[in-house]
Design an enzyme around this catalytic site. Structure first.
Site, PDB file in Angstrom:
ATOM      1  N   LYS A 164      39.822  56.006  38.682  1.00 40.24           N
ATOM      2  CA  LYS A 164      39.169  55.255  39.753  1.00 40.24           C
ATOM      3  C   LYS A 164      39.187  53.772  39.396  1.00 40.24           C
ATOM      4  O   LYS A 164      38.458  53.326  38.514  1.00 40.24           O
ATOM      5  CB  LYS A 164      37.705  55.691  39.927  1.00 40.24           C
ATOM      6  CG  LYS A 164      37.107  55.080  41.186  1.00 40.24           C
ATOM      7  CD  LYS A 164      35.592  55.105  41.213  1.00 40.24           C
ATOM      8  CE  LYS A 164      34.960  53.812  40.828  1.00 40.24           C
ATOM      9  NZ  LYS A 164      35.347  52.622  41.585  1.00 40.24           N
ATOM     10  N   GLU A 190      33.696  51.495  26.791  1.00 41.91           N
ATOM     11  CA  GLU A 190      34.067  50.124  26.403  1.00 41.91           C
ATOM     12  C   GLU A 190      33.251  49.209  27.296  1.00 41.91           C
ATOM     13  O   GLU A 190      33.525  49.081  28.496  1.00 41.91           O
ATOM     14  CB  GLU A 190      35.570  49.887  26.618  1.00 41.91           C
ATOM     15  CG  GLU A 190      36.485  50.765  25.778  1.00 41.91           C
ATOM     16  CD  GLU A 190      36.548  50.369  24.314  1.00 41.91           C
ATOM     17  OE1 GLU A 190      35.886  49.394  23.915  1.00 41.91           O
ATOM     18  OE2 GLU A 190      37.255  51.046  23.552  1.00 41.91           O
ATOM     19  N   CYS A 221      36.016  40.829  28.379  1.00 36.93           N
ATOM     20  CA  CYS A 221      34.901  41.387  27.609  1.00 36.93           C
ATOM     21  C   CYS A 221      34.854  40.804  26.205  1.00 36.93           C
ATOM     22  O   CYS A 221      33.784  40.633  25.634  1.00 36.93           O
ATOM     23  CB  CYS A 221      35.032  42.897  27.540  1.00 36.93           C
ATOM     24  SG  CYS A 221      36.624  43.415  26.880  1.00 36.93           S
ATOM     25  N   GLU A 268      25.378  38.304  29.263  1.00 35.48           N
ATOM     26  CA  GLU A 268      26.816  38.153  29.489  1.00 35.48           C
ATOM     27  C   GLU A 268      27.044  37.495  30.856  1.00 35.48           C
ATOM     28  O   GLU A 268      26.655  38.049  31.885  1.00 35.48           O
ATOM     29  CB  GLU A 268      27.470  39.549  29.466  1.00 35.48           C
ATOM     30  CG  GLU A 268      28.969  39.512  29.605  1.00 35.48           C
ATOM     31  CD  GLU A 268      29.591  40.907  29.739  1.00 35.48           C
ATOM     32  OE1 GLU A 268      29.034  41.761  30.454  1.00 35.48           O
ATOM     33  OE2 GLU A 268      30.650  41.116  29.134  1.00 35.48           O
TER      34      GLU A 268
HETATM   35  P1  NAD Z   1      30.869  47.817  36.502  1.00 30.44           P
HETATM   36  O1  NAD Z   1      30.155  48.582  35.455  1.00 30.44           O
HETATM   37  O2  NAD Z   1      30.083  47.272  37.639  1.00 30.44           O
HETATM   38  O3  NAD Z   1      32.010  48.706  37.175  1.00 30.44           O
HETATM   39  C1  NAD Z   1      33.027  49.307  36.410  1.00 30.44           C
HETATM   40  C2  NAD Z   1      33.541  50.527  37.146  1.00 30.44           C
HETATM   41  O4  NAD Z   1      32.492  51.498  37.211  1.00 30.44           O
HETATM   42  C3  NAD Z   1      33.966  50.261  38.592  1.00 30.44           C
HETATM   43  O5  NAD Z   1      35.115  51.028  38.890  1.00 30.44           O
HETATM   44  C4  NAD Z   1      32.762  50.761  39.383  1.00 30.44           C
HETATM   45  O6  NAD Z   1      33.066  51.161  40.701  1.00 30.44           O
HETATM   46  C5  NAD Z   1      32.334  51.950  38.538  1.00 30.44           C
HETATM   47  N1  NAD Z   1      30.939  52.365  38.720  1.00 30.44           N
HETATM   48  C6  NAD Z   1      29.881  51.618  39.117  1.00 30.44           C
HETATM   49  N2  NAD Z   1      28.768  52.370  39.169  1.00 30.44           N
HETATM   50  C7  NAD Z   1      29.117  53.616  38.776  1.00 30.44           C
HETATM   51  C8  NAD Z   1      28.404  54.832  38.593  1.00 30.44           C
HETATM   52  N3  NAD Z   1      27.103  54.932  38.844  1.00 30.44           N
HETATM   53  N4  NAD Z   1      29.091  55.917  38.154  1.00 30.44           N
HETATM   54  C9  NAD Z   1      30.412  55.837  37.878  1.00 30.44           C
HETATM   55  N5  NAD Z   1      31.145  54.713  38.052  1.00 30.44           N
HETATM   56  C10 NAD Z   1      30.507  53.612  38.484  1.00 30.44           C
HETATM   57  O7  NAD Z   1      31.682  46.675  35.734  1.00 30.44           O
HETATM   58  P2  NAD Z   1      32.572  45.504  36.384  1.00 30.44           P
HETATM   59  O8  NAD Z   1      31.656  44.505  36.987  1.00 30.44           O
HETATM   60  O9  NAD Z   1      33.657  46.099  37.203  1.00 30.44           O
HETATM   61  O10 NAD Z   1      33.274  44.890  35.076  1.00 30.44           O
HETATM   62  C11 NAD Z   1      32.717  43.909  34.282  1.00 30.44           C
HETATM   63  C12 NAD Z   1      32.094  44.517  33.035  1.00 30.44           C
HETATM   64  O11 NAD Z   1      33.081  45.261  32.328  1.00 30.44           O
HETATM   65  C13 NAD Z   1      31.613  43.459  32.050  1.00 30.44           C
HETATM   66  O12 NAD Z   1      30.353  43.833  31.551  1.00 30.44           O
HETATM   67  C14 NAD Z   1      32.643  43.504  30.934  1.00 30.44           C
HETATM   68  O13 NAD Z   1      32.183  43.063  29.681  1.00 30.44           O
HETATM   69  C15 NAD Z   1      33.019  44.935  30.925  1.00 30.44           C
HETATM   70  N6  NAD Z   1      34.342  45.132  30.299  1.00 30.44           N
HETATM   71  C16 NAD Z   1      34.399  45.688  29.049  1.00 30.44           C
HETATM   72  C17 NAD Z   1      35.634  45.847  28.408  1.00 30.44           C
HETATM   73  C18 NAD Z   1      35.736  46.459  27.026  1.00 30.44           C
HETATM   74  O14 NAD Z   1      36.843  46.842  26.619  1.00 30.44           O
HETATM   75  N7  NAD Z   1      34.659  46.567  26.267  1.00 30.44           N
HETATM   76  C19 NAD Z   1      36.802  45.438  29.050  1.00 30.44           C
HETATM   77  C20 NAD Z   1      36.696  44.865  30.318  1.00 30.44           C
HETATM   78  C21 NAD Z   1      35.456  44.727  30.942  1.00 30.44           C
END
Ligand code: NAD
Length: 499
Positions: free
Chosen positions: A197, A272, A306, A403
């Site tokens: 997804k 992650e 990230c 963040e």
């Molecule tokens: P997010 O957590 O809002 O969303 C990530 C994904 O999760 C999306 O596909 C979203 O639709 C899905 N999602 C949201 N709610 C959900 C639920 N209840 N159940 C299942 N899936 C759900 O994150 P974002 O805003 O898309 O991305 C930014 C974040 O990602 C930042 O905090 C960043 O640090 C982190 N990030 C971490 C890494 C790493 O490798 N550690 C890499 C890239 C981004």
């Protein structure tokens, strides 16, 4: 379109105008739901495409397709060398479509076309070929055992690595193609099947690469894509009873929700998550290396990384000069659309994210923090945030600890390395960190004492397929990449034979 803007390829224009469905069982299928989610170009704020907002029923259909493909062993049952050949062919096809995929990524995500070509596609190819190679290197161990019964019995024992089953891959919007493939490729290399997804903000490239996977010979049902909201589609996917493992990249908040729902059935999880990553600059550091490394480490992809260096602690003797150098560098950055080959800073991903970063900056201004900003974006409806330095932010500012995930970097004067270490580790996160010094003993000492999954010396944010990556503390659990990567996608089975 300015002269420096790349013309959009015909096939990209055609892809944008398609009525995208879901990718299940090797083909596009219409969603059960009539709901659509709009995809916007961050450079203009204009709608450019849409995707299906998958329902719980859609997710079930995709998972059951992946489950059938897993249990009939149409993928895991192939010789490892055959799987490797198909995955390498898949990488070749992605390479042949570099420009198309890079343009789609820039148009839906906002990042520079140069970064899309070099990172989203170029680096992804390195990871794809690295992981394809792991397919033929899966192995267990032989083990001597001391089982005393019945007297005189002899045993041989060994372990086997077996694919864990159906994997749910959940992806954020910052590197939609690259992070998506960090889930697809190890799953397929291990012999799992996957339902992925992408973020609802950036769904397009994953839909396109699924078609390329089929063209490469990945059997139907092995690689499925569902698009939709996190609350419905993401939640249904991560809690589906036939999903054996969830590989999630995203915010710490969502990661915790997924871990909670996975706990009900002890579904395997790799998380992650977020970071608030420190860089410690000691007084003997090379200023030119610091500026080159930490400008890239902080502003790549508008800071929506990230691993980005978002808190820079500088020993007092270097502080004033380095702040001057950072100021000059930030003010020289050109700001413009991702499709421009000249813009160094591009829009952030969405209106909502632009507003979120704006709130951090408003809070800082309200508390009279010292901000140094670079150029603003073009005067139209794109989601531009000027690159910004925050000088010695007070502890009470939200951006000091939280963040921001944008082009905003804290520069903090510290008396010495001990103070820097204390502040660097004073966070709930533990994803990455760096130390900048010419003294190898200091570098190793600081490396030992920084609580982060990755520590760099005289560099930051540089990742590699062969270097394990993941977070300590609330930055996640599990590691991606490296020679042991597939362990997280396999179960270890012990076999014990009496003879
Ligand atoms: P997010 O957590 O809002 O969303 C990530 C994904 O999760 C999306 O596909 C979203 O639709 C899905 N999602 C949201 N709610 C959900 C639920 N209840 N159940 C299942 N899936 C759900 O994150 P974002 O805003 O898309 O991305 C930014 C974040 O990602 C930042 O905090 C960043 O640090 C982190 N990030 C971490 C890494 C790493 O490798 N550690 C890499 C890239 C981004």
């Amino acid at each position: 379109m300015s002269e420096a803007e790349v013309p959009v390829l015909n096939q990209v224009q055609q892809f944008l105008t398609r009525k995208h469905g879901l990718y299940i069982d090797g083909c596009q299928v219409a969603s059960e739901s009539e709901q659509r989610l709009t995809v916007y170009d961050p450079a203009s704020g204009q709608a450019i495409s849409s995707c299906a907002d998958a329902s719980t029923e859609d997710v079930d259909k995709a998972v059951m397709s992946a489950w059938r493909a897993f249990v009939d062993r149409r993928w895991a049952g192939k010789l490892p060398a055959e799987r490797e050949r198909i995955l390498l062919r898949f990488a070749d096809l992605v390479e042949q479509h570099t420009e198309e995929l890079a343009q789609l990524e820039t148009l839906e995500q906002g990042k520079s076309i140069g970064i899309s070509r070099a990172f989203e596609v170029g680096c992804t190819l390195n990871w794809m070929r690295y992981t394809a190679g792991l397919t033929t290197k899966i192995s267990g161990r032989t083990l001597d055992v001391s089982i005393p019964l019945p007297p005189g019995a002899r045993y041989q024992a060994w372990t086997r690595k077996e694919p864990v089953g159906v994997v749910a891959g959940i992806v954020p919007w910052n590197f939609p193609l690259m992070i998506g493939m960090w889930k697809v490729m190890p799953a397929l290399a291990a012999g799992c099947t996957i339902v992925i997804k992408p973020s609802e903000t950036t769904p397009l490239t994953m839909l396109r690469v699924a078609e390329l996977a089929s063209e490469a010979g990945v059997p139907d049902g092995v690689f499925n894509v569902v698009t939709g909201s996190g609350a419905v589609c993401g939640a249904a996917l991560s809690s589906h009873p036939q999903v054996a493992k969830v590989s999630f990249t995203g915010s710490t908040q969502t990661g915790k929700q997924i871990a909670r729902s996975a706990a009900d059935r002890l579904t395997r999880v790799t998380l992650e998550l977020g970071g608030k990553n420190p860089a410690i600059v000691l007084k003997d550091a090379d200023p030119a290396w610091v500026i080159e490394g930490l400008m890239a480490g902080s502003f790549l992809n508008q800071g929506q990384v990230c691993a980005a260096s978002s808190r820079i602690y500088i020993e007092a003797p270097l502080f004033d000069n380095l702040v001057g150098d950072f100021e000059q560098a930030v003010k020289s950055l050109s700001v413009g659309p991702g499709m421009s080959t000249q813009a160094q800073i591009n829009p952030v991903v969405s209106r909502a994210h632009c507003d979120k970063i704006g709130h951090f900056l408003e809070d800082a201004r309200a508390q009279l923090a010292e901000l140094i900003s670079g150029n603003s974006g073009p005067n139209h409806d794109g989601y531009y945030v000027p690159p910004t330095l925050v000088i010695n932010p007070q502890a009470s500012l939200r951006l000091t600890h939280e963040e921001v995930f944008g082009p905003v970097v804290n520069l903090v004067r510290v008396a010495d390395g001990e103070e820097a270490l204390r502040l660097a580790n004073d966070t709930e996160y533990g994803l990455t960190a760096s130390v900048w010094t010419k003294d190898i003993s200091q570098a190793l000492e600081f490396g030992d004492r920084l609580a982060a999954g990755t520590v760099w010396v005289n560099s930051h944010t540089l990742i590699d397929a062969n270097l394990p990556f993941g977070g300590m503390k609330q930055s996640g659990t599990g590691r991606d990449f490296g020679p042991d990567w597939l362990d997280g996608w396999c179960e270890t089975k012990a076999v014990c034979v009496r003879y």
